[in-house]
Motif scaffolding. Sequence first.
Motif, PDB file in Angstrom:
ATOM      1  N   LEU A 106      -4.547  -8.325  -0.310  1.00 57.82           N
ATOM      2  CA  LEU A 106      -3.594  -7.432  -0.957  1.00 57.82           C
ATOM      3  C   LEU A 106      -3.266  -6.256  -0.058  1.00 57.82           C
ATOM      4  CD1 LEU A 106      -5.079  -4.591  -2.093  1.00 57.82           C
ATOM      5  CD2 LEU A 106      -6.093  -6.200  -3.680  1.00 57.82           C
ATOM      6  N   GLU A 107      -2.177  -5.598  -0.379  1.00 56.34           N
ATOM      7  CA  GLU A 107      -1.805  -4.328   0.221  1.00 56.34           C
ATOM      8  C   GLU A 107      -1.252  -3.442  -0.885  1.00 56.34           C
ATOM      9  OE1 GLU A 107       1.505  -4.420   2.896  1.00 56.34           O
ATOM     10  OE2 GLU A 107       2.819  -5.442   1.477  1.00 56.34           O
ATOM     11  N   VAL A 108      -1.323  -2.128  -0.689  1.00 57.42           N
ATOM     12  CA  VAL A 108      -0.764  -1.174  -1.637  1.00 57.42           C
ATOM     13  C   VAL A 108       0.353  -0.421  -0.930  1.00 57.42           C
ATOM     14  CG1 VAL A 108      -1.185   0.870  -3.060  1.00 57.42           C
ATOM     15  CG2 VAL A 108      -2.928  -0.929  -2.909  1.00 57.42           C
ATOM     16  N   VAL A 109       1.541  -0.416  -1.547  1.00 54.79           N
ATOM     17  CA  VAL A 109       2.688   0.316  -1.011  1.00 54.79           C
ATOM     18  C   VAL A 109       2.999   1.458  -1.976  1.00 54.79           C
ATOM     19  CG1 VAL A 109       5.084   0.208  -0.248  1.00 54.79           C
ATOM     20  CG2 VAL A 109       3.585  -1.796   0.035  1.00 54.79           C
ATOM     21  N   LEU A 110       2.653   2.675  -1.556  1.00 54.74           N
ATOM     22  CA  LEU A 110       2.912   3.857  -2.366  1.00 54.74           C
ATOM     23  C   LEU A 110       4.198   4.519  -1.896  1.00 54.74           C
ATOM     24  CD1 LEU A 110       2.010   6.160  -4.365  1.00 54.74           C
ATOM     25  CD2 LEU A 110       0.845   7.190  -2.396  1.00 54.74           C
ATOM     26  N   VAL A 111       5.086   4.833  -2.844  1.00 59.51           N
ATOM     27  CA  VAL A 111       6.322   5.534  -2.507  1.00 59.51           C
ATOM     28  C   VAL A 111       6.253   6.935  -3.097  1.00 59.51           C
ATOM     29  CG1 VAL A 111       8.826   5.568  -2.700  1.00 59.51           C
ATOM     30  CG2 VAL A 111       7.627   3.387  -2.497  1.00 59.51           C
ATOM     31  N   ASP A 112       6.162   7.931  -2.222  1.00 56.34           N
ATOM     32  CA  ASP A 112       6.201   9.325  -2.660  1.00 56.34           C
ATOM     33  C   ASP A 112       7.666   9.687  -2.837  1.00 56.34           C
ATOM     34  OD1 ASP A 112       5.795  11.960  -3.195  1.00 56.34           O
ATOM     35  OD2 ASP A 112       5.503  12.548  -1.113  1.00 56.34           O
ATOM     36  N   ASP A 113       8.116   9.651  -4.085  1.00 57.99           N
ATOM     37  CA  ASP A 113       9.543   9.768  -4.397  1.00 57.99           C
ATOM     38  C   ASP A 113       9.937  11.235  -4.601  1.00 57.99           C
ATOM     39  OD1 ASP A 113      12.098   8.811  -4.906  1.00 57.99           O
ATOM     40  OD2 ASP A 113      11.736   8.596  -7.060  1.00 57.99           O
ATOM     41  N   GLY A 114       9.958  11.979  -3.501  1.00 57.65           N
ATOM     42  CA  GLY A 114      10.402  13.360  -3.556  1.00 57.65           C
ATOM     43  C   GLY A 114       9.488  14.285  -4.328  1.00 57.65           C
ATOM     44  N   SER A 115       8.190  14.067  -4.256  1.00 55.99           N
ATOM     45  CA  SER A 115       7.243  14.914  -4.996  1.00 55.99           C
ATOM     46  C   SER A 115       7.319  16.356  -4.515  1.00 55.99           C
ATOM     47  CB  SER A 115       5.815  14.394  -4.828  1.00 55.99           C
ATOM     48  OG  SER A 115       5.661  13.125  -5.429  1.00 55.99           O
ATOM     49  N   THR A 116       7.203  17.283  -5.470  1.00 58.82           N
ATOM     50  CA  THR A 116       7.208  18.705  -5.140  1.00 58.82           C
ATOM     51  C   THR A 116       5.821  19.314  -5.280  1.00 58.82           C
ATOM     52  OG1 THR A 116       7.816  19.260  -7.434  1.00 58.82           O
ATOM     53  CG2 THR A 116       9.615  18.956  -5.858  1.00 58.82           C
ATOM     54  N   ALA A 180       7.385  -4.353   1.384  1.00 60.01           N
ATOM     55  CA  ALA A 180       6.284  -5.231   0.975  1.00 60.01           C
ATOM     56  C   ALA A 180       6.257  -6.482   1.846  1.00 60.01           C
ATOM     57  CB  ALA A 180       6.434  -5.607  -0.494  1.00 60.01           C
ATOM     58  N   ARG A 181       5.050  -7.009   2.092  1.00 57.92           N
ATOM     59  CA  ARG A 181       4.923  -8.148   3.010  1.00 57.92           C
ATOM     60  C   ARG A 181       4.445  -9.431   2.340  1.00 57.92           C
ATOM     61  NH1 ARG A 181       0.999  -7.907   6.306  1.00 57.92           N
ATOM     62  NH2 ARG A 181      -0.219  -6.297   5.251  1.00 57.92           N
ATOM     63  N   HIS A 182       4.007  -9.367   1.088  1.00 62.64           N
ATOM     64  CA  HIS A 182       3.347 -10.514   0.478  1.00 62.64           C
ATOM     65  C   HIS A 182       4.239 -11.221  -0.550  1.00 62.64           C
ATOM     66  CE1 HIS A 182      -0.064  -9.488   2.752  1.00 62.64           C
ATOM     67  NE2 HIS A 182      -0.551  -8.545   1.967  1.00 62.64           N
ATOM     68  N   PRO A 183       3.937 -12.498  -0.846  1.00 62.42           N
ATOM     69  CA  PRO A 183       4.814 -13.297  -1.727  1.00 62.42           C
ATOM     70  C   PRO A 183       4.820 -12.860  -3.189  1.00 62.42           C
ATOM     71  CG  PRO A 183       2.867 -14.562  -1.086  1.00 62.42           C
ATOM     72  CD  PRO A 183       2.871 -13.338  -0.238  1.00 62.42           C
ATOM     73  N   LEU A 184       3.770 -12.167  -3.652  1.00 60.15           N
ATOM     74  CA  LEU A 184       3.754 -11.633  -5.005  1.00 60.15           C
ATOM     75  C   LEU A 184       3.786 -10.117  -4.938  1.00 60.15           C
ATOM     76  CD1 LEU A 184       1.081 -13.816  -6.889  1.00 60.15           C
ATOM     77  CD2 LEU A 184       3.557 -14.162  -6.743  1.00 60.15           C
ATOM     78  N   VAL A 185       4.528  -9.491  -5.867  1.00 65.42           N
ATOM     79  CA  VAL A 185       4.576  -8.047  -5.929  1.00 65.42           C
ATOM     80  C   VAL A 185       4.114  -7.605  -7.318  1.00 65.42           C
ATOM     81  CG1 VAL A 185       6.317  -7.676  -4.166  1.00 65.42           C
ATOM     82  CG2 VAL A 185       7.042  -8.124  -6.506  1.00 65.42           C
ATOM     83  N   CYS A 186       3.245  -6.617  -7.335  1.00 64.97           N
ATOM     84  CA  CYS A 186       2.710  -6.086  -8.580  1.00 64.97           C
ATOM     85  C   CYS A 186       3.198  -4.650  -8.728  1.00 64.97           C
ATOM     86  CB  CYS A 186       1.187  -6.139  -8.568  1.00 64.97           C
ATOM     87  SG  CYS A 186       0.410  -5.437 -10.036  1.00 64.97           S
ATOM     88  N   MET A 187       3.995  -4.384  -9.754  1.00 69.37           N
ATOM     89  CA  MET A 187       4.546  -3.050  -9.972  1.00 69.37           C
ATOM     90  C   MET A 187       3.620  -2.279 -10.908  1.00 69.37           C
ATOM     91  SD  MET A 187       8.536  -4.142 -10.339  1.00 69.37           S
ATOM     92  CE  MET A 187       9.249  -5.285  -9.114  1.00 69.37           C
ATOM     93  N   VAL A 188       3.154  -1.126 -10.449  1.00 72.91           N
ATOM     94  CA  VAL A 188       2.161  -0.343 -11.194  1.00 72.91           C
ATOM     95  C   VAL A 188       2.627   1.099 -11.273  1.00 72.91           C
ATOM     96  CG1 VAL A 188      -0.229   0.461 -11.242  1.00 72.91           C
ATOM     97  CG2 VAL A 188       0.288  -1.837 -10.410  1.00 72.91           C
ATOM     98  N   ASP A 189       2.557   1.685 -12.473  1.00 73.68           N
ATOM     99  CA  ASP A 189       2.864   3.106 -12.623  1.00 73.68           C
ATOM    100  C   ASP A 189       1.794   3.946 -11.934  1.00 73.68           C
ATOM    101  OD1 ASP A 189       5.216   2.811 -13.973  1.00 73.68           O
ATOM    102  OD2 ASP A 189       4.376   3.174 -15.965  1.00 73.68           O
ATOM    103  N   ALA A 190       2.208   5.124 -11.472  1.00 80.46           N
ATOM    104  CA  ALA A 190       1.266   5.997 -10.765  1.00 80.46           C
ATOM    105  C   ALA A 190       0.291   6.697 -11.700  1.00 80.46           C
ATOM    106  CB  ALA A 190       2.039   7.038  -9.948  1.00 80.46           C
ATOM    107  N   ASP A 191       0.430   6.474 -13.011  1.00 79.12           N
ATOM    108  CA  ASP A 191      -0.517   7.042 -13.967  1.00 79.12           C
ATOM    109  C   ASP A 191      -1.342   5.942 -14.629  1.00 79.12           C
ATOM    110  OD1 ASP A 191       1.520   5.876 -15.388  1.00 79.12           O
ATOM    111  OD2 ASP A 191       1.636   7.433 -16.922  1.00 79.12           O
TER     112      ASP A 191
END
Length: 501
Positions: A106-116, A180-191
């Motif tokens: 697995l890998e984790v791809v975190l997107v910091d979406d303009g956090s203040t 993302a690099r893998h054949p399955l993607v798991c979407m997870v909320d940051a909370d």
Amino acid sequence: MSDLLLDALQPLLNVLMSEFLLDVLLVSGWVLTGHVALFHLVTLLLVLAGARRVWRNRHWRGVEGHDETFASPLTPAVSILVPAHDEEAGILDTLSAALGQKYPALEVVLVDDGSTDRTFALVAERYALREVTPRPTADLPVDGEILSVHRATTGDPLLVIRKTSVGRRSDALNAALNHARHPLVCMVDADSLLETEALLQVSRPFVEDPDQVVASGGVIRAANGARTDRGTILEPRLSRRWVVRVQVLEYLRSFLLGRTGWADAQALLIISGAFGLFRRDVVLEVGGMDPLSLAEDAELVVTIQEHLRRNRRPHRVVFVPQTVCWTEVPESWTVLGRQRTRWSHGLAQLLWKHRRMIGNPRYGPIGLLAMPFFLLFELLGPVFELVGVAGVLASMAVGQVPPAVAGALLVLAIALGVLLSATAIAVEELTYHRYGRGRDLLALMGTAVVEHLWFRWAHSWYRLCGLGAALAGRSPVWTAMPRVGFSAEPAPAERLVPVGP
């Protein structure tokens, strides 16, 4: 003067008291009764089907199956996608749970979406991030500017993308899909906190039926009030806040039983945005996440199924009736109201966009069963309730409906609702037994009664506001939910006073 006024108003009074109007009032009352009865009947069937599935799944010896999935060379690798905006309260716990998954690749791809806030700073410090050259694997449109890409130097498979925010979670997810690099993607909320074997549980259907399974989801629970440690739920506990308790009960009915029943009927409409597993090639095939949808999780599931059915490609959307994810839910009526208004607005968008599927046999059970149900009971339910209650009250006022009959119907509706909630609580207690303290179970039963005396009407108002926003053509607006974090002590119980959205 008064005689002249009465003479002028007499025609209007005659119309108001006409037999036709009385019949309309009576019919509206019976429409409400029929709507409530049909809703509870369909829901009860779903709950019974879900309870049967949960019971069978619980007594299936699945540990050996999880070990086989972990060891199998056919188990597909997973990219966990985590969009985050101002999530400093719980982001380290979320990443710890995601990176701590018992999963072969697995890998984790975190997107910091303009956090203040300090979201990025906390992650950079914990994982010793180093900036790298971006290497996109797809080219989905992303409106926010990609500022930089970073990798962990601690040996953890973590990629962090920094981008400017455009106020849409879907934009951050599309940015994550592009890297993302893998054949399955798991979407997870940051909370959200994933249980250790969450990926093993929801990925098993992909291993057993790789050609047809395109999406899989699992049970989501409310983490508020639970004892946690570095991303691990040590002891589930029921929050002292009534607004949270009501949502715990909702999640039990919806995830543990309701969605299990829909999945068995091959009519699952929603996989929660808090945790869902998808085939990446199919997600890219339909253009990724819809940037204008407020219900992007349901939108993706419906879009995938519409696309595959239209092209006559066999597929399955699966639901695993096991707890895989714990998420933070709103802790105030204000925030809950905004969330439910947004959900209703998003549902209206979804049904309008895919209106050709409603009642269309070409789209199978999702078109014939799920979408009509969500249209009549979830979206238009508040309208039926408003018109029906007004009709019953007016009929009582003019003597058409005896108060005893109206009271009996009200008691029956509440009793049916409490029965459904009690069934969900009983299934939870007899199978997973997550809430070990007796006072938590008693509190849940009390909540089942309180919910129908007060929360149901507040919830109907929120949903009506969302429907009104959709009919008025208002632009979709995402509102941030204040985070408490997983390690914080539960706040004092609040009074049961709703605040409008």
